[in-house]
Design a protein around this motif. Structure first.
Motif, mmCIF file in Angstrom:
data_model
loop_
_atom_site.group_PDB
_atom_site.id
_atom_site.type_symbol
_atom_site.label_atom_id
_atom_site.label_comp_id
_atom_site.label_asym_id
_atom_site.label_seq_id
_atom_site.Cartn_x
_atom_site.Cartn_y
_atom_site.Cartn_z
ATOM 1 N N ARG A 144 99.527 -21.196 16.834
ATOM 2 C CA ARG A 144 99.353 -20.977 18.269
ATOM 3 C C ARG A 144 99.324 -22.318 19.008
ATOM 4 O O ARG A 144 99.958 -22.476 20.044
ATOM 5 C CB ARG A 144 98.057 -20.198 18.478
ATOM 6 N N VAL A 145 98.586 -23.269 18.459
ATOM 7 C CA VAL A 145 98.514 -24.595 19.076
ATOM 8 C C VAL A 145 99.885 -25.272 19.059
ATOM 9 O O VAL A 145 100.304 -25.869 20.051
ATOM 10 C CB VAL A 145 97.469 -25.487 18.367
ATOM 11 N N ALA A 146 100.588 -25.155 17.948
ATOM 12 C CA ALA A 146 101.874 -25.849 17.793
ATOM 13 C C ALA A 146 102.972 -25.315 18.691
ATOM 14 O O ALA A 146 103.811 -26.081 19.174
ATOM 15 C CB ALA A 146 102.326 -25.785 16.334
ATOM 16 N N ILE A 147 102.976 -23.983 18.935
ATOM 17 C CA ILE A 147 104.129 -23.434 19.669
ATOM 18 C C ILE A 147 103.775 -22.556 20.860
ATOM 19 O O ILE A 147 104.668 -22.167 21.606
ATOM 20 C CB ILE A 147 105.093 -22.683 18.724
ATOM 21 N N ALA A 148 102.506 -22.232 21.068
ATOM 22 C CA ALA A 148 102.139 -21.388 22.213
ATOM 23 C C ALA A 148 100.720 -21.698 22.687
ATOM 24 O O ALA A 148 99.923 -20.785 22.942
ATOM 25 C CB ALA A 148 102.276 -19.911 21.843
ATOM 26 N N ALA A 149 100.405 -22.964 22.822
ATOM 27 C CA ALA A 149 99.034 -23.373 23.174
ATOM 28 C C ALA A 149 98.571 -22.785 24.503
ATOM 29 O O ALA A 149 97.374 -22.531 24.679
ATOM 30 C CB ALA A 149 98.935 -24.894 23.202
ATOM 31 N N GLN A 150 99.489 -22.539 25.403
ATOM 32 C CA GLN A 150 99.115 -21.991 26.707
ATOM 33 C C GLN A 150 98.540 -20.584 26.591
ATOM 34 O O GLN A 150 97.882 -20.101 27.511
ATOM 35 C CB GLN A 150 100.316 -22.009 27.667
ATOM 36 N N GLN A 151 98.730 -19.922 25.461
ATOM 37 C CA GLN A 151 98.240 -18.562 25.258
ATOM 38 C C GLN A 151 96.886 -18.497 24.553
ATOM 39 O O GLN A 151 96.350 -17.409 24.350
ATOM 40 C CB GLN A 151 99.268 -17.757 24.451
ATOM 41 N N ILE A 208 91.559 -28.363 13.499
ATOM 42 C CA ILE A 208 92.766 -27.541 13.299
ATOM 43 C C ILE A 208 93.703 -27.729 14.492
ATOM 44 O O ILE A 208 94.907 -27.978 14.322
ATOM 45 C CB ILE A 208 92.405 -26.049 13.116
ATOM 46 N N GLY A 209 93.161 -27.632 15.694
ATOM 47 C CA GLY A 209 93.983 -27.799 16.893
ATOM 48 C C GLY A 209 94.539 -29.205 17.029
ATOM 49 O O GLY A 209 95.709 -29.391 17.370
ATOM 50 N N ALA A 210 93.709 -30.203 16.758
ATOM 51 C CA ALA A 210 94.151 -31.593 16.904
ATOM 52 C C ALA A 210 95.243 -31.936 15.898
ATOM 53 O O ALA A 210 96.220 -32.622 16.232
ATOM 54 C CB ALA A 210 92.959 -32.543 16.760
ATOM 55 N N ILE A 211 95.103 -31.463 14.669
ATOM 56 C CA ILE A 211 96.134 -31.724 13.653
ATOM 57 C C ILE A 211 97.439 -31.039 14.041
ATOM 58 O O ILE A 211 98.516 -31.644 13.988
ATOM 59 C CB ILE A 211 95.646 -31.283 12.258
ATOM 60 N N ALA A 212 97.363 -29.772 14.442
ATOM 61 C CA ALA A 212 98.574 -29.055 14.852
ATOM 62 C C ALA A 212 99.236 -29.735 16.050
ATOM 63 O O ALA A 212 100.465 -29.870 16.091
ATOM 64 C CB ALA A 212 98.247 -27.599 15.177
ATOM 65 N N ALA A 213 98.442 -30.184 17.011
ATOM 66 C CA ALA A 213 98.999 -30.839 18.200
ATOM 67 C C ALA A 213 99.596 -32.207 17.862
ATOM 68 O O ALA A 213 100.695 -32.542 18.321
ATOM 69 C CB ALA A 213 97.906 -30.985 19.267
ATOM 70 N N PHE A 214 98.878 -32.987 17.063
ATOM 71 C CA PHE A 214 99.383 -34.311 16.685
ATOM 72 C C PHE A 214 100.712 -34.184 15.941
ATOM 73 O O PHE A 214 101.662 -34.917 16.213
ATOM 74 C CB PHE A 214 98.356 -35.049 15.821
ATOM 75 N N PHE A 215 100.767 -33.239 15.000
ATOM 76 C CA PHE A 215 102.000 -33.115 14.239
ATOM 77 C C PHE A 215 103.112 -32.437 15.021
ATOM 78 O O PHE A 215 104.286 -32.665 14.728
ATOM 79 C CB PHE A 215 101.748 -32.485 12.871
#
Length: 188
Positions: free
Chosen positions: A129-136, A158-165
């Motif tokens: 969700r963070v990687a491809i649809a964070a706005q949701q 979890i969110g920070a790793i997904a966003a960083f990568f």
């Protein structure tokens, strides 16, 4: 045919600032080779330092998520973002940390079909969700993580790793960064 490491300039070790060269040589001593990401980022020293400082802050923590769980997030989201470099490089690290020669391939291709615990399914659902649809993202996403046993700090990680990568995946794709062949057989 041998492809270049990156479509952007890759400086010689002798031409790099001392701190970058020393960091690269430490990695080479530990792993036996120099991962191409280090070479690709070395042409922008300030960005190299910032990238690896944040990478290490996220990935080398001793508390919270395990090192294998952190790599699971990287591999699953890098697969979603179609990042060849990160799937191959972090897939090797995941195979070693998880002591499982199949897990990285499962996560990279379709993590939803992988042999995962309910905890890891919740973790990767949120990471996706963070990687491809964070706005949701909404309260229900955080409730699912809490129900799976994740603390607020772990949810952040979890969110920070997904966003960083997600950023790293885009940068690697833009640079046409090629993974080292050395990664391919690690942990198999």
């Amino acid at each position: 045919m041998t492809r270049p490491v990156s479509r952007f300039p890759v400086p010689d070790l002798d031409d790099m600032p001392t701190d970058l060269r020393d960091a690269i040589l430490r990695v080479q001593e530990k792993s036996g080779f120099v991962p191409n990401i280090f070479l690709a980022l070395a042409h922008r020293p300030a960005e190299f330092r910032a990238f690896f400082a944040y990478h290490d802050a996220l990935m080398d923590k001793a508390d919270g998520l395990s090192k294998a769980e952190r790599e699971m997030i990287v591999v699953a989201t890098s697969g979603l973002n179609q990042c060849l470099y990160c799937v191959v490089a972090h897939g090797a690290i995941l195979r070693i940390r998880a002591r499982d020669p199949r897990i990285a391939d499962q996560l990279a291709v379709n993590w939803r079909k992988a042999d995962l615990s309910p905890r890891h399914r919740a973790m990767l659902t949120y990471a996706e969700r963070v990687a491809i649809a964070a706005q949701q993202i909404g309260p229900e996403d955080h409730a699912a993580l809490a129900e799976a046993g994740f603390s607020r700090d772990e949810a952040w990680d979890i969110g920070a790793i997904a966003a960083f990568f997600a950023m790293s995946n885009r940068l690697a794709n833009a640079a046409d960064l090629m993974p080292n062949d050395d990664f391919l057989m690690l942990g198999r």
